[in-house]
Motif scaffolding. Structure first.
Motif, PDB file in Angstrom:
ATOM      1  N   VAL A 164      34.566   9.679  -2.436  1.00 44.21           N
ATOM      2  CA  VAL A 164      35.241  10.358  -3.543  1.00 44.21           C
ATOM      3  C   VAL A 164      35.119  11.874  -3.476  1.00 44.21           C
ATOM      4  O   VAL A 164      35.670  12.570  -4.329  1.00 44.21           O
ATOM      5  N   ALA A 165      34.419  12.410  -2.485  1.00 47.46           N
ATOM      6  CA  ALA A 165      34.182  13.851  -2.426  1.00 47.46           C
ATOM      7  C   ALA A 165      34.598  14.405  -1.080  1.00 47.46           C
ATOM      8  O   ALA A 165      34.623  13.700  -0.066  1.00 47.46           O
ATOM      9  N   GLN A 166      34.904  15.691  -1.069  1.00 46.35           N
ATOM     10  CA  GLN A 166      35.307  16.351   0.155  1.00 46.35           C
ATOM     11  C   GLN A 166      34.093  16.726   0.983  1.00 46.35           C
ATOM     12  O   GLN A 166      32.960  16.692   0.520  1.00 46.35           O
ATOM     13  N   GLY A 167      34.341  17.112   2.224  1.00 38.79           N
ATOM     14  CA  GLY A 167      33.261  17.533   3.109  1.00 38.79           C
ATOM     15  C   GLY A 167      32.758  16.412   3.993  1.00 38.79           C
ATOM     16  O   GLY A 167      33.388  15.360   4.125  1.00 38.79           O
ATOM     17  N   ARG A 168      31.617  16.639   4.604  1.00 36.64           N
ATOM     18  CA  ARG A 168      31.052  15.666   5.538  1.00 36.64           C
ATOM     19  C   ARG A 168      30.668  14.379   4.804  1.00 36.64           C
ATOM     20  O   ARG A 168      30.013  14.424   3.770  1.00 36.64           O
ATOM     21  N   THR A 169      31.067  13.251   5.368  1.00 35.10           N
ATOM     22  CA  THR A 169      30.747  11.959   4.760  1.00 35.10           C
ATOM     23  C   THR A 169      29.599  11.260   5.469  1.00 35.10           C
ATOM     24  O   THR A 169      29.107  10.250   4.961  1.00 35.10           O
ATOM     25  N   LEU A 170      29.177  11.759   6.617  1.00 35.93           N
ATOM     26  CA  LEU A 170      28.166  11.063   7.407  1.00 35.93           C
ATOM     27  C   LEU A 170      26.879  10.874   6.622  1.00 35.93           C
ATOM     28  O   LEU A 170      26.350   9.764   6.519  1.00 35.93           O
ATOM     29  N   TYR A 171      26.352  11.952   6.063  1.00 34.61           N
ATOM     30  CA  TYR A 171      25.064  11.868   5.370  1.00 34.61           C
ATOM     31  C   TYR A 171      25.182  11.045   4.091  1.00 34.61           C
ATOM     32  O   TYR A 171      24.289  10.259   3.762  1.00 34.61           O
ATOM     33  N   ARG A 172      26.287  11.212   3.349  1.00 34.69           N
ATOM     34  CA  ARG A 172      26.486  10.407   2.145  1.00 34.69           C
ATOM     35  C   ARG A 172      26.592   8.929   2.501  1.00 34.69           C
ATOM     36  O   ARG A 172      26.081   8.059   1.788  1.00 34.69           O
ATOM     37  N   SER A 173      27.255   8.637   3.612  1.00 37.20           N
ATOM     38  CA  SER A 173      27.406   7.244   4.039  1.00 37.20           C
ATOM     39  C   SER A 173      26.061   6.645   4.436  1.00 37.20           C
ATOM     40  O   SER A 173      25.760   5.491   4.099  1.00 37.20           O
ATOM     41  N   ILE A 174      25.247   7.416   5.133  1.00 33.73           N
ATOM     42  CA  ILE A 174      23.925   6.928   5.539  1.00 33.73           C
ATOM     43  C   ILE A 174      23.066   6.653   4.307  1.00 33.73           C
ATOM     44  O   ILE A 174      22.382   5.621   4.217  1.00 33.73           O
ATOM     45  N   ILE A 175      23.101   7.570   3.337  1.00 34.53           N
ATOM     46  CA  ILE A 175      22.326   7.379   2.106  1.00 34.53           C
ATOM     47  C   ILE A 175      22.791   6.124   1.376  1.00 34.53           C
ATOM     48  O   ILE A 175      21.977   5.297   0.933  1.00 34.53           O
ATOM     49  N   TYR A 176      24.108   5.979   1.259  1.00 33.65           N
ATOM     50  CA  TYR A 176      24.645   4.833   0.515  1.00 33.65           C
ATOM     51  C   TYR A 176      24.285   3.518   1.200  1.00 33.65           C
ATOM     52  O   TYR A 176      23.749   2.591   0.555  1.00 33.65           O
ATOM     53  N   HIS A 177      24.599   3.396   2.489  1.00 27.59           N
ATOM     54  CA  HIS A 177      24.346   2.127   3.177  1.00 27.59           C
ATOM     55  C   HIS A 177      22.855   1.840   3.278  1.00 27.59           C
ATOM     56  O   HIS A 177      22.441   0.665   3.243  1.00 27.59           O
ATOM     57  N   GLY A 178      22.040   2.880   3.406  1.00 29.97           N
ATOM     58  CA  GLY A 178      20.598   2.673   3.397  1.00 29.97           C
ATOM     59  C   GLY A 178      20.123   2.123   2.055  1.00 29.97           C
ATOM     60  O   GLY A 178      19.302   1.191   2.007  1.00 29.97           O
ATOM     61  N   PHE A 179      20.655   2.671   0.968  1.00 30.16           N
ATOM     62  CA  PHE A 179      20.296   2.193  -0.369  1.00 30.16           C
ATOM     63  C   PHE A 179      20.725   0.747  -0.576  1.00 30.16           C
ATOM     64  O   PHE A 179      19.942  -0.085  -1.058  1.00 30.16           O
ATOM     65  N   ILE A 180      21.976   0.438  -0.216  1.00 28.74           N
ATOM     66  CA  ILE A 180      22.485  -0.926  -0.400  1.00 28.74           C
ATOM     67  C   ILE A 180      21.732  -1.911   0.483  1.00 28.74           C
ATOM     68  O   ILE A 180      21.431  -3.047   0.055  1.00 28.74           O
ATOM     69  N   LEU A 181      21.390  -1.513   1.707  1.00 29.71           N
ATOM     70  CA  LEU A 181      20.656  -2.402   2.609  1.00 29.71           C
ATOM     71  C   LEU A 181      19.271  -2.707   2.051  1.00 29.71           C
ATOM     72  O   LEU A 181      18.830  -3.868   2.066  1.00 29.71           O
ATOM     73  N   VAL A 182      18.588  -1.686   1.538  1.00 33.85           N
ATOM     74  CA  VAL A 182      17.259  -1.903   0.959  1.00 33.85           C
ATOM     75  C   VAL A 182      17.355  -2.765  -0.292  1.00 33.85           C
ATOM     76  O   VAL A 182      16.574  -3.712  -0.491  1.00 33.85           O
ATOM     77  N   ASP A 183      18.326  -2.459  -1.152  1.00 29.80           N
ATOM     78  CA  ASP A 183      18.494  -3.220  -2.386  1.00 29.80           C
ATOM     79  C   ASP A 183      18.819  -4.676  -2.095  1.00 29.80           C
ATOM     80  O   ASP A 183      18.232  -5.595  -2.691  1.00 29.80           O
ATOM     81  N   SER A 184      19.732  -4.914  -1.167  1.00 32.80           N
ATOM     82  CA  SER A 184      20.117  -6.288  -0.825  1.00 32.80           C
ATOM     83  C   SER A 184      18.962  -7.038  -0.183  1.00 32.80           C
ATOM     84  O   SER A 184      18.767  -8.239  -0.433  1.00 32.80           O
ATOM     85  N   THR A 185      18.188  -6.330   0.644  1.00 32.95           N
ATOM     86  CA  THR A 185      17.030  -6.964   1.276  1.00 32.95           C
ATOM     87  C   THR A 185      16.003  -7.376   0.231  1.00 32.95           C
ATOM     88  O   THR A 185      15.421  -8.482   0.313  1.00 32.95           O
ATOM     89  N   LEU A 186      15.757  -6.551  -0.757  1.00 28.96           N
ATOM     90  CA  LEU A 186      14.809  -6.893  -1.817  1.00 28.96           C
ATOM     91  C   LEU A 186      15.292  -8.099  -2.624  1.00 28.96           C
ATOM     92  O   LEU A 186      14.492  -8.974  -2.989  1.00 28.96           O
ATOM     93  N   LEU A 187      16.595  -8.163  -2.893  1.00 27.13           N
ATOM     94  CA  LEU A 187      17.132  -9.323  -3.600  1.00 27.13           C
ATOM     95  C   LEU A 187      16.956 -10.596  -2.786  1.00 27.13           C
ATOM     96  O   LEU A 187      16.571 -11.649  -3.320  1.00 27.13           O
ATOM     97  N   ALA A 188      17.235 -10.506  -1.468  1.00 30.01           N
ATOM     98  CA  ALA A 188      17.098 -11.676  -0.602  1.00 30.01           C
ATOM     99  C   ALA A 188      15.642 -12.114  -0.486  1.00 30.01           C
ATOM    100  O   ALA A 188      15.322 -13.311  -0.534  1.00 30.01           O
TER     101      ALA A 188
END
Length: 406
Positions: A273-297
């Motif tokens: 949803v924001a302009q500029g580099r998406t690499l770091y935002r993508s890493i933060i997001y997928h890292g958060f979702i991966l950790v959250d999903s792993t804890l649920l599992a």
């Protein structure tokens, strides 16, 4: 006057997209009726509540956009009737039918006027965005609910099986359709090819499926805990979107509605949803979702393993992580070789991953009717392709843009 086969094909796809939206509502009603007749009024009420919440948010966006759109784009009906249709939760379907009417005129009369072509493009882009909102506000929560019920009862009714299959495809397809709509701002050589479409479709599907599975398993363990987990993650995503400074809607109040809906999307899937580099935002997001999903599992495994009645779910859960990693690999493949920014680099352009490094790069088609430019989708395309926008902008011709409405 006759039309060409591609024009007819795109119009048919637009009509099928409208019919699919109607079918989705009918399937939801069928599922709710099955629950009510089966002595589960709570589940029936929950399905209808999700449907109502998604519809209210989508209709609100549609009405706000209608009020801010140029008068030239308004249909030839009284404004009070359009307001009534939105109040009756029929505004989105009215938009689809209006787009089909304009598309029929453009295709059948072979209209060459830029204004008519820009008109259908504008309508198609809005329909694509509204469909994305409706899908993630309704289909993904209902998909999680359907999977939870099936896992809890160890059986699937025909309506549930149909609902799961159609919902999974609708979610991935709405993301693909949204991305195609953004790409339609680019020159023809940057449009989404069939190969890019397949990869984009698959990586979204492989990332969403494990997320929905672990949330359903967590609900199977503690049904009411999901009512705590979802608001907490949603709030984190809402704050994250707010910090990125979105500027999508016309007013601050409606912008908060947009951010709230994007936060729901981010609970299940990546959405830039924001302009500029998406690499770091993508890493933060997928890292958060991966950790959250792993804890649920892990929570489910800790409390249910080794339970014989749930042993068949172990292989399914074990496949979730490889599935998610495969989705990430396909996403890297797409952005490494199939993203339009990579085409620019291969053709000798600058590194457009950094939005502040220049104004050349991706080429946009010009438009001679600037008042009919869809500023909302233009802003998102700017964020999606991470470029500066003193470059030329464009709209598709009318027939081609109809495809993005499917």
């Amino acid at each position: 006057r006759s039309w060409s086969s591609p024009q007819l094909f795109r119009l048919v796809l637009a009509a099928l997209g409208t019919a699919a939206a109607v079918l989705d509502v009918l399937v939801d009603g069928w599922v709710a009726a099955e629950y009510a007749w089966g002595g589960q009024p709570g589940l029936a009420a929950l399905v209808l509540a999700l449907l109502a919440a998604a519809s209210l948010a989508t209709q609100a966006c549609s009405w706000l956009w209608y009020r801010s759109d140029p008068p030239a784009l308004h249909p030839d009906v009284p404004q009070w009737l359009v307001a009534l249709l939105h109040l009756l939760q029929l505004g989105f379907f009215f938009r689809c039918l209006h787009a089909l009417k304009v598309g029929w005129k453009v295709c059948w009369e072979k209209a060459e006027e830029e204004e008519e072509q820009s008109h259908i493009a504008f309508l198609s882009h809005d329909i694509s965005m509204l469909r994305l909102f409706e899908t993630f506000l309704e289909n993904t929560p209902q998909l999680t609910l359907l999977l939870y019920v099936i896992l809890r009862t160890n059986k699937a009714e025909p309506s549930q099986g149909l609902g799961i299959c159609t919902a999974f495809l609708c979610v991935a397809w709405s993301l693909l359709d949204y991305h195609k709509s953004l790409r339609s701002f680019l020159q023809h050589k940057y449009e989404l090819s069939w190969r890019s479409s397949i990869i984009y479709f698959l990586w979204n599907l492989f990332l969403i499926c494990p997320r929905i599975l672990v949330v359903a398993l967590f609900a199977l363990l503690w049904p009411y805990a999901v009512a705590v987990h979802f608001p907490l993650v949603w709030l984190a995503m809402f704050l994250w979107v707010t910090l990125q400074g979105t500027d999508f809607m016309e007013s601050s109040g409606s912008e908060q509605l947009y951010r709230a809906m994007v936060a729901v999307i981010l609970y299940f899937s990546w959405f830039n949803v924001a302009q500029g580099r998406t690499l770091y935002r993508s890493i933060i997001y997928h890292g958060f979702i991966l950790v959250d999903s792993t804890l649920l599992a892990l929570s489910w495994l800790w409390c249910r393993f080794p339970s014989d009645e749930s042993s068949y779910l172990i292989p399914l859960l074990s496949a979730a992580l490889p599935c998610y990693l495969l989705g990430l690999a396909l996403r890297v493949t797409y952005y490494k070789w199939l993203h339009p920014n990579m085409r620019v680099q291969q053709e000798g352009g600058y590194d457009v991953v950094d939005a502040n490094r220049g104004t050349d790069g991706l080429e946009f088609r010009s438009v001679s009717v600037p008042d009919l430019v869809n500023r909302r989708m233009q802003w998102l395309a700017q964020a999606q392709f991470a470029i500066s926008w003193p470059v030329r902008q464009h709209f598709h011709n009318g027939a081609a843009a109809l495809e993005s409405a499917v």
